[in-house]
Design an enzyme around this catalytic site. Structure first.
Site, PDB file in Angstrom:
ATOM      1  N   PHE A 231       0.874  -1.179   0.000  1.00 27.44           N
ATOM      2  CA  PHE A 231       0.000   0.000   0.000  1.00 27.44           C
ATOM      3  C   PHE A 231       0.917   1.237   0.000  1.00 27.44           C
ATOM      4  O   PHE A 231       0.748   2.159   0.794  1.00 27.44           O
ATOM      5  CB  PHE A 231      -0.934   0.037   1.215  1.00 27.44           C
ATOM      6  CG  PHE A 231      -1.789  -1.181   1.398  1.00 27.44           C
ATOM      7  CD1 PHE A 231      -2.976  -1.332   0.690  1.00 27.44           C
ATOM      8  CD2 PHE A 231      -1.424  -2.177   2.288  1.00 27.44           C
ATOM      9  CE1 PHE A 231      -3.785  -2.447   0.882  1.00 27.44           C
ATOM     10  CE2 PHE A 231      -2.219  -3.298   2.481  1.00 27.44           C
ATOM     11  CZ  PHE A 231      -3.399  -3.436   1.769  1.00 27.44           C
ATOM     12  N   ASP A 253       1.392  -1.393  -4.875  1.00 30.99           N
ATOM     13  CA  ASP A 253       0.182  -0.585  -4.785  1.00 30.99           C
ATOM     14  C   ASP A 253      -0.739  -0.958  -5.937  1.00 30.99           C
ATOM     15  O   ASP A 253      -0.288  -1.471  -6.972  1.00 30.99           O
ATOM     16  CB  ASP A 253       0.517   0.916  -4.847  1.00 30.99           C
ATOM     17  CG  ASP A 253      -0.581   1.784  -4.242  1.00 30.99           C
ATOM     18  OD1 ASP A 253      -0.541   2.031  -3.022  1.00 30.99           O
ATOM     19  OD2 ASP A 253      -1.497   2.196  -4.979  1.00 30.99           O
ATOM     20  N   ALA A 282      -3.112  -5.849  -2.942  1.00 34.75           N
ATOM     21  CA  ALA A 282      -2.126  -6.067  -1.884  1.00 34.75           C
ATOM     22  C   ALA A 282      -2.217  -7.478  -1.305  1.00 34.75           C
ATOM     23  O   ALA A 282      -1.188  -8.140  -1.104  1.00 34.75           O
ATOM     24  CB  ALA A 282      -2.313  -5.036  -0.782  1.00 34.75           C
ATOM     25  N   ASP A 302       0.670  -0.399   5.053  1.00 31.72           N
ATOM     26  CA  ASP A 302      -0.040   0.828   5.449  1.00 31.72           C
ATOM     27  C   ASP A 302      -1.326   0.946   4.640  1.00 31.72           C
ATOM     28  O   ASP A 302      -1.429   1.777   3.732  1.00 31.72           O
ATOM     29  CB  ASP A 302       0.883   2.034   5.211  1.00 31.72           C
ATOM     30  CG  ASP A 302       0.233   3.350   5.615  1.00 31.72           C
ATOM     31  OD1 ASP A 302      -0.730   3.323   6.401  1.00 31.72           O
ATOM     32  OD2 ASP A 302       0.696   4.409   5.138  1.00 31.72           O
ATOM     33  N   CYS A 342      -5.370   3.479   9.747  1.00 27.27           N
ATOM     34  CA  CYS A 342      -5.918   4.834   9.803  1.00 27.27           C
ATOM     35  C   CYS A 342      -7.430   4.780  10.036  1.00 27.27           C
ATOM     36  O   CYS A 342      -8.155   5.714   9.692  1.00 27.27           O
ATOM     37  CB  CYS A 342      -5.581   5.610   8.530  1.00 27.27           C
ATOM     38  SG  CYS A 342      -6.202   4.868   7.008  1.00 27.27           S
TER      39      CYS A 342
END
Length: 397
Positions: A231, A253, A282, A302, A342
């Protein structure tokens, strides 16, 4: 008190104490949504009162949203105008100028900087605004004028790609508010690496500033290592690792344009011969690398938010666990694994548990070396857990 403003009122069951202590939101089930309040145009600035008609502050009201009102100012005598916006922007800028020696940072981090729903990222002479709340959309011309006046930027772009805008009933149309769109991606220097931010068609505002300190920590472990950055976007962790002496870095990615920007960044750093990319899903790529018996000294994953809201939490935690299970076998003995989230809805404990389950299911044992969060240009509003969304765990396996 500003007598010209409409008045909205809390229900008796609303948590007025939390609002007095700094919580910035009023949910739709806490606001008296009578015909008059429902008739307010989204983004209307109103005076908020508790159920006993005691003034609490000025709010931006969006009657149809789950977050029906956002606290703008507890001083009910102030005016929410260009002068007010200028003062908030100056306060935000003073922090960033103390933290950073170059004008590349998140300038405004929404509620944490007293501008609810507003994100502003700065790229030198260019600023990108995400007005993710209706009150800010209504005041966008004044906000742009104030921003230009405070910072001196020559170009201001509006990015409408956030899913938060749809929740506020706002459109997804981007716009140029000042100057001209940069003809080429902007080079950003961070952690010794060169990143290229596409402010025209890139993700979010073009670059993720929030991971800066976590990329710096991971890069400390990268010298002499082979690195896998999954990522990768425009090469966030991979390029920082190369800048600190990684022998090679592979960026994975799903976006070919993002990987092209990462490749150009590596070339500008003089590291093109140590950098490679692999475009694809991914999960599929991690599984394929496992079949290939690929091994790396440092692996970073990530991903985007797998659990952006509570209804997605369980599925999101399963996805984080799966990422950890696929990534752990790719890490050399005594190598390092960096796992990030996140997701607003997944707190640190839940995310850590999911990662450890995945690592354990892969048959590995882990030491937790470091827990990282967003950089200080993404300050946390202590009363609002959602403002502290980013988590990065660094393991030695």
């Amino acid at each position: 008190m500003n007598a010209s403003l409409p008045v909205v009122r809390l229900t008796p069951k609303a948590n007025a104490r939390a609002l007095r202590r700094g919580f910035p939101w009023v949910y739709s089930n806490e606001l008296v949504l009578d015909r008059r309040t429902k008739g307010l145009a989204p983004g209307t600035v109103a005076l908020l009162e508790d159920c006993e008609r005691t003034p609490l502050g000025l709010v931006g009201v969006t009657p149809g949203s789950r977050i029906a009102a956002r606290m703008l100012d507890r001083d009910t005598g102030t005016s929410i105008d260009k002068t007010w916006l200028t003062a908030r922007l100056r306060k935000a800028l003073s922090l960033r100028e103390r933290l950073y020696d170059a004008p590349f940072y998140r300038l405004v981090h929404a509620e944490s900087d007293g501008l609810p729903g507003v994100i502003i990222d700065r790229f030198g002479d260019v600023a990108v605004i995400q007005p993710n709340a209706a009150w800010a959309e209504l005041l966008l011309p004044e906000l742009a004028e104030a921003l230009a006046g405070v910072t001196g930027v020559g170009c201001i772009l509006k990015n409408s790609g956030s899913r938060g805008r749809a929740l506020e009933g706002l459109d997804d149309a981007n716009a140029v508010l000042l100057g001209e769109v940069p003809a080429a991606p902007i080079a950003v220097q961070m952690n010794g690496a060169t990143y290229l931010a596409d402010l025209r068609g890139g993700q979010k505002t073009g670059l993720f500033f929030d991971q800066r300190p976590n990329q710096a920590f991971a890069a400390l472990l990268a010298q002499g290592q082979t690195v896998l950055d999954v990522f990768s976007h425009v090469g966030g962790f991979a390029l920082a690792a190369l800048a600190q002496g990684a022998t090679s870095a592979l960026a994975v990615d799903g976006s070919a344009p993002a990987l092209a920007l990462a490749t150009e960044g590596a070339a500008r750093m003089g590291a093109a011969d140590r950098f490679a990319t692999r475009q694809g899903d991914a999960f599929d790529t991690l599984a394929a690398l496992g079949v290939e018996k690929a091994r790396f000294g440092l692996v970073i994953c990530d991903p985007p938010a797998f659990a952006p809201a509570k209804p997605a939490l369980e599925a999101g935690l399963r996805a984080y666990e799966r990422i950890a299970k696929l990534a752990a076998p790719l890490v050399d003995e005594d190598g390092y694994l960096v796992l990030c989230s996140c997701s607003h809805a997944a707190d640190l404990g839940s995310f850590t548990g999911a990662c450890l389950r995945g690592i354990g299911r892969a048959g590995r044992r882990a030491q937790l070396l470091h827990t990282g969060f967003a950089g200080p240009d993404h300050p946390l509003l202590p009363q609002l857990a959602e403002s502290g969304y980013l988590k990065a765990l660094v393991f030695r396996l």
